[in-house]
Design an enzyme around this catalytic site. Structure first.
Site, PDB file in Angstrom:
ATOM      1  N   HIS A  77      10.557  -4.162  -8.918  1.00  7.82           N
ATOM      2  CA  HIS A  77       9.256  -4.842  -8.897  1.00  7.82           C
ATOM      3  C   HIS A  77       8.377  -4.397 -10.061  1.00  7.82           C
ATOM      4  O   HIS A  77       8.601  -3.349 -10.679  1.00  7.82           O
ATOM      5  CB  HIS A  77       8.549  -4.571  -7.574  1.00  7.82           C
ATOM      6  CG  HIS A  77       9.150  -5.312  -6.415  1.00  7.82           C
ATOM      7  ND1 HIS A  77       8.615  -5.272  -5.159  1.00  7.82           N
ATOM      8  CD2 HIS A  77      10.245  -6.125  -6.333  1.00  7.82           C
ATOM      9  CE1 HIS A  77       9.344  -6.021  -4.345  1.00  7.82           C
ATOM     10  NE2 HIS A  77      10.338  -6.542  -5.031  1.00  7.82           N
ATOM     11  N   GLU A  79       5.302  -3.254 -10.116  1.00  8.69           N
ATOM     12  CA  GLU A  79       4.515  -2.031  -9.919  1.00  8.69           C
ATOM     13  C   GLU A  79       5.313  -0.768 -10.253  1.00  8.69           C
ATOM     14  O   GLU A  79       4.823   0.064 -11.034  1.00  8.69           O
ATOM     15  CB  GLU A  79       3.976  -1.959  -8.481  1.00  8.69           C
ATOM     16  CG  GLU A  79       3.095  -3.127  -8.100  1.00  8.69           C
ATOM     17  CD  GLU A  79       3.833  -4.296  -7.459  1.00  8.69           C
ATOM     18  OE1 GLU A  79       3.207  -5.037  -6.695  1.00  8.69           O
ATOM     19  OE2 GLU A  79       5.047  -4.467  -7.720  1.00  8.69           O
ATOM     20  N   CYS A 102       4.154  -5.072  -2.109  1.00 10.82           N
ATOM     21  CA  CYS A 102       4.893  -4.905  -0.852  1.00 10.82           C
ATOM     22  C   CYS A 102       4.713  -3.466  -0.357  1.00 10.82           C
ATOM     23  O   CYS A 102       4.172  -2.614  -1.067  1.00 10.82           O
ATOM     24  CB  CYS A 102       6.369  -5.220  -1.065  1.00 10.82           C
ATOM     25  SG  CYS A 102       7.268  -3.977  -2.046  1.00 10.82           S
ATOM     26  N   CYS A 105       6.386  -0.780  -2.746  1.00 11.49           N
ATOM     27  CA  CYS A 105       5.602  -0.530  -3.959  1.00 11.49           C
ATOM     28  C   CYS A 105       4.316   0.209  -3.622  1.00 11.49           C
ATOM     29  O   CYS A 105       3.864   1.059  -4.396  1.00 11.49           O
ATOM     30  CB  CYS A 105       5.301  -1.843  -4.674  1.00 11.49           C
ATOM     31  SG  CYS A 105       6.768  -2.586  -5.416  1.00 11.49           S
TER      32      CYS A 105
END
Length: 155
Positions: A77, A79, A102, A105
């Site tokens: 992801h 992040e 999410c 993260c």
């Protein structure tokens, strides 16, 4: 006399996140992140994509089907990519991200010392992941706030 129509810091840094998202090869969801320190300096950027050394054409990008034939076990992801790409301590920083993080993260954001999340979209609002993320953020006293959508017209 200086001009008055310059963009705000929020729009500036979210614009960097939006621009970063444009690097994603994901056909469904492109996410970008920009981490900024307390002096308004960018210290990390990232987007959702495969790990270094994994060729984009050798892995699936589907979001439906057998788990191993989808993107989910492979894509990093935005992040964590921004956190891993950071060039300094993230204590007290703000992360600008195009999509609310999410729960996985969120753990990394909290552990890194980031103290604020600024996001544009919350398309998974009220899912179990979203509820868990917000529960952790509230407990850890990490602020989060939504800003209006920014569209970049770059050709």
């Amino acid at each position: 006399m200086k001009r008055d129509d310059y963009i705000s810091w929020d729009k500036y840094f979210m614009g960097v996140a939006v621009l970063s998202a444009m690097r994603s090869k994901d056909p469904n969801t492109q996410v970008g992140a920009c981490i900024v320190n307390q002096q308004k300096r960018i210290v990390g950027i990232g987007y959702n994509g495969l790990p270094y050394g994994c060729e984009d054409n050798d892995f699936p990008w589907d979001n439906k089907g057998d788990y191993l034939n989808t993107k989910y076990p492979y894509v990093v992801h935005a992040e964590p990519n921004a956190i891993l790409n950071s060039i300094s301590s993230l204590d007290g920083c703000t992360i600008f991200v195009t999509l609310f993080p999410c729960n996985e993260c969120t753990k990394l954001i909290i552990q890194s010392g980031i103290k604020e999340i600024v996001y544009m979209d919350d398309k998974y609002e009220n899912t179990e992941s979203d509820i868990a993320a917000k529960k952790m953020l509230d407990a850890a006293k990490v602020k989060y706030r939504k800003v209006s959508k920014i569209v970049l017209n770059i050709e």
